[in-house]
Each structure stands twice: as structure tokens, then as C-alpha cells.
Design a protein around this motif. Sequence first.
Motif, PDB file in Angstrom:
ATOM      1  N   GLY A  26      12.321  -3.748  -1.477  1.00 38.92           N
ATOM      2  CA  GLY A  26      11.766  -2.664  -0.675  1.00 38.92           C
ATOM      3  C   GLY A  26      12.069  -2.901   0.790  1.00 38.92           C
ATOM      4  O   GLY A  26      12.517  -3.977   1.174  1.00 38.92           O
ATOM      5  N   THR A  27      11.826  -1.902   1.597  1.00 38.56           N
ATOM      6  CA  THR A  27      12.065  -2.003   3.037  1.00 38.56           C
ATOM      7  C   THR A  27      10.769  -2.390   3.716  1.00 38.56           C
ATOM      8  O   THR A  27       9.808  -1.607   3.737  1.00 38.56           O
ATOM      9  CB  THR A  27      12.579  -0.659   3.588  1.00 38.56           C
ATOM     10  N   LEU A  28      10.757  -3.574   4.283  1.00 41.37           N
ATOM     11  CA  LEU A  28       9.500  -4.123   4.811  1.00 41.37           C
ATOM     12  C   LEU A  28       8.868  -3.209   5.851  1.00 41.37           C
ATOM     13  O   LEU A  28       7.639  -3.083   5.912  1.00 41.37           O
ATOM     14  CB  LEU A  28       9.748  -5.511   5.412  1.00 41.37           C
ATOM     15  N   SER A  29       9.663  -2.539   6.641  1.00 40.51           N
ATOM     16  CA  SER A  29       9.136  -1.716   7.733  1.00 40.51           C
ATOM     17  C   SER A  29       8.270  -0.561   7.233  1.00 40.51           C
ATOM     18  O   SER A  29       7.558   0.068   8.025  1.00 40.51           O
ATOM     19  CB  SER A  29      10.283  -1.180   8.591  1.00 40.51           C
ATOM     20  N   ARG A  30       8.313  -0.281   5.958  1.00 42.39           N
ATOM     21  CA  ARG A  30       7.512   0.816   5.402  1.00 42.39           C
ATOM     22  C   ARG A  30       6.105   0.389   5.021  1.00 42.39           C
ATOM     23  O   ARG A  30       5.285   1.240   4.643  1.00 42.39           O
ATOM     24  CB  ARG A  30       8.208   1.382   4.161  1.00 42.39           C
ATOM     25  N   TYR A  31       5.817  -0.902   5.092  1.00 41.81           N
ATOM     26  CA  TYR A  31       4.566  -1.407   4.554  1.00 41.81           C
ATOM     27  C   TYR A  31       3.685  -2.072   5.599  1.00 41.81           C
ATOM     28  O   TYR A  31       4.156  -2.829   6.450  1.00 41.81           O
ATOM     29  CB  TYR A  31       4.852  -2.424   3.445  1.00 41.81           C
ATOM     30  N   GLY A  32       2.389  -1.780   5.496  1.00 42.42           N
ATOM     31  CA  GLY A  32       1.428  -2.630   6.159  1.00 42.42           C
ATOM     32  C   GLY A  32       1.293  -3.900   5.338  1.00 42.42           C
ATOM     33  O   GLY A  32       1.380  -3.853   4.108  1.00 42.42           O
ATOM     34  N   THR A  49      -4.279  -8.876   8.723  1.00 49.47           N
ATOM     35  CA  THR A  49      -3.373  -7.781   8.409  1.00 49.47           C
ATOM     36  C   THR A  49      -2.556  -7.434   9.640  1.00 49.47           C
ATOM     37  O   THR A  49      -2.959  -7.715  10.773  1.00 49.47           O
ATOM     38  CB  THR A  49      -4.108  -6.516   7.946  1.00 49.47           C
ATOM     39  N   ILE A  50      -1.421  -6.796   9.389  1.00 50.86           N
ATOM     40  CA  ILE A  50      -0.556  -6.325  10.469  1.00 50.86           C
ATOM     41  C   ILE A  50       0.023  -4.980  10.057  1.00 50.86           C
ATOM     42  O   ILE A  50       0.419  -4.783   8.904  1.00 50.86           O
ATOM     43  CB  ILE A  50       0.554  -7.356  10.783  1.00 50.86           C
ATOM     44  N   SER A  51       0.039  -4.064  10.992  1.00 53.26           N
ATOM     45  CA  SER A  51       0.550  -2.727  10.688  1.00 53.26           C
ATOM     46  C   SER A  51       2.067  -2.767  10.522  1.00 53.26           C
ATOM     47  O   SER A  51       2.725  -3.732  10.914  1.00 53.26           O
ATOM     48  CB  SER A  51       0.169  -1.750  11.794  1.00 53.26           C
ATOM     49  N   SER A  52       2.602  -1.702   9.990  1.00 51.97           N
ATOM     50  CA  SER A  52       4.038  -1.665   9.698  1.00 51.97           C
ATOM     51  C   SER A  52       4.890  -1.799  10.955  1.00 51.97           C
ATOM     52  O   SER A  52       6.008  -2.303  10.903  1.00 51.97           O
ATOM     53  CB  SER A  52       4.387  -0.374   8.966  1.00 51.97           C
ATOM     54  N   THR A  53       4.353  -1.354  12.079  1.00 49.89           N
ATOM     55  CA  THR A  53       5.105  -1.414  13.332  1.00 49.89           C
ATOM     56  C   THR A  53       4.716  -2.586  14.207  1.00 49.89           C
ATOM     57  O   THR A  53       5.163  -2.697  15.343  1.00 49.89           O
ATOM     58  CB  THR A  53       4.907  -0.121  14.131  1.00 49.89           C
ATOM     59  N   SER A  54       3.863  -3.459  13.711  1.00 45.68           N
ATOM     60  CA  SER A  54       3.411  -4.664  14.420  1.00 45.68           C
ATOM     61  C   SER A  54       2.529  -4.383  15.624  1.00 45.68           C
ATOM     62  O   SER A  54       2.200  -5.310  16.363  1.00 45.68           O
ATOM     63  CB  SER A  54       4.599  -5.523  14.898  1.00 45.68           C
ATOM     64  N   ASN A  55       2.127  -3.146  15.834  1.00 43.67           N
ATOM     65  CA  ASN A  55       1.333  -2.863  17.029  1.00 43.67           C
ATOM     66  C   ASN A  55      -0.157  -3.027  16.805  1.00 43.67           C
ATOM     67  O   ASN A  55      -0.961  -2.780  17.709  1.00 43.67           O
ATOM     68  CB  ASN A  55       1.635  -1.453  17.546  1.00 43.67           C
ATOM     69  N   SER A  56      -0.547  -3.454  15.631  1.00 45.09           N
ATOM     70  CA  SER A  56      -1.962  -3.671  15.357  1.00 45.09           C
ATOM     71  C   SER A  56      -2.135  -4.814  14.373  1.00 45.09           C
ATOM     72  O   SER A  56      -1.481  -4.855  13.331  1.00 45.09           O
ATOM     73  CB  SER A  56      -2.575  -2.396  14.783  1.00 45.09           C
ATOM     74  N   GLN A  57      -3.003  -5.750  14.743  1.00 43.52           N
ATOM     75  CA  GLN A  57      -3.343  -6.851  13.848  1.00 43.52           C
ATOM     76  C   GLN A  57      -4.866  -6.950  13.743  1.00 43.52           C
ATOM     77  O   GLN A  57      -5.579  -6.562  14.666  1.00 43.52           O
ATOM     78  CB  GLN A  57      -2.798  -8.198  14.357  1.00 43.52           C
ATOM     79  N   VAL A  99       1.325   0.492   0.949  1.00 44.34           N
ATOM     80  CA  VAL A  99       2.106   1.661   1.349  1.00 44.34           C
ATOM     81  C   VAL A  99       1.471   2.335   2.556  1.00 44.34           C
ATOM     82  O   VAL A  99       2.102   3.171   3.209  1.00 44.34           O
ATOM     83  CB  VAL A  99       2.270   2.654   0.188  1.00 44.34           C
ATOM     84  N   ARG A 100       0.224   2.008   2.848  1.00 47.80           N
ATOM     85  CA  ARG A 100      -0.400   2.456   4.081  1.00 47.80           C
ATOM     86  C   ARG A 100       0.165   1.660   5.245  1.00 47.80           C
ATOM     87  O   ARG A 100       0.330   0.443   5.132  1.00 47.80           O
ATOM     88  CB  ARG A 100      -1.910   2.255   4.028  1.00 47.80           C
ATOM     89  N   ARG A 101       0.430   2.296   6.321  1.00 49.94           N
ATOM     90  CA  ARG A 101       1.041   1.603   7.458  1.00 49.94           C
ATOM     91  C   ARG A 101       0.041   0.671   8.144  1.00 49.94           C
ATOM     92  O   ARG A 101       0.431  -0.293   8.791  1.00 49.94           O
ATOM     93  CB  ARG A 101       1.627   2.600   8.437  1.00 49.94           C
ATOM     94  N   GLN A 102      -1.249   0.966   8.011  1.00 50.15           N
ATOM     95  CA  GLN A 102      -2.262   0.134   8.648  1.00 50.15           C
ATOM     96  C   GLN A 102      -3.434  -0.018   7.686  1.00 50.15           C
ATOM     97  O   GLN A 102      -4.486   0.598   7.868  1.00 50.15           O
ATOM     98  CB  GLN A 102      -2.708   0.749   9.978  1.00 50.15           C
ATOM     99  N   PRO A 103      -3.279  -0.836   6.667  1.00 54.48           N
ATOM    100  CA  PRO A 103      -4.353  -1.019   5.687  1.00 54.48           C
ATOM    101  C   PRO A 103      -5.544  -1.732   6.302  1.00 54.48           C
ATOM    102  O   PRO A 103      -5.388  -2.558   7.206  1.00 54.48           O
ATOM    103  CB  PRO A 103      -3.698  -1.877   4.603  1.00 54.48           C
TER     104      PRO A 103
END
Length: 122
Positions: A26-32, A49-57, A99-103
Motif C-alpha cells: 500500500g501507499t503509506l501516505s494514504r494512512y494514518g 499516532t501520526i497523521s498521514s501528512t505528519s502534521n499532527s501527532q 484508512v483515516r488520515r488522522q485516527p
Amino acid sequence: VQLQASGGGLVQAEDSLSLFCTVSGGTLSRYGMGWFRQAPRKEREFVATISSTSNSQAYSESVKGRFTISRENTKNTVYLQMNNLKPEDTAVYYCAASVRRQPTRSTQFDYWGQGTLVTVSS
């Protein structure tokens, strides 16, 4: 999507250790992404946890200030840097993908890897 956690081992209290989670299929950038752990005779608990775009932990209170979660989407890898380890950090550590970008809850994670054991001696 397959996840493989690695980097666990036996360390002394106050030591540091880095865990790695390699993602394939899978493409890691699609996943939280998240790290969880389960100590002997205890339930699995959230670590970070870390969001898919790394802007939230987000971190559990027990590891905040000591652990850092990060990711390199181009390398399909998520990291957990653990500093100032304590005996109570002893557990099997699991990485998970959502599959959520920010679980925000463990129930929101869809894929789980095999764990890696971290043992911290006093």
C-alpha cells in the motif's frame, strides 16, 4: 497492506531504542499510523499516532516527552524513537495503519503488524 515492526530488544532503564514499522502492499501516505503496546497480563494500550501528512501527532500521557513518532512516506516507514526508557515500558509494540488520515482511537485502525518485543531492565 502488510506491516512489519522491528527494532525491539533488551535495554537498560534510561536507554534509548528506535522502533521501525515497514509498510508494504500500500501507499503509506494514504494512512494514518499508530503505535500500540501490550504488556504481559495487560490489555493493549495506545502509545502514539501520526497523521498521514505528519502534521499532527498524539501521545499517551505515559510516554509524552520521552517518545517521538515520525514517518518517511518515501521509505514506507514509520518510526518510534523511545528515550529514557523505564521498566514499565516493557511490552510487545505493534504498529497499525488506518484508512483515516488522522485516527484517534484503536478501533479506527484497519491493519496491524506483528509486534516487536521491548524489554527494559532496571
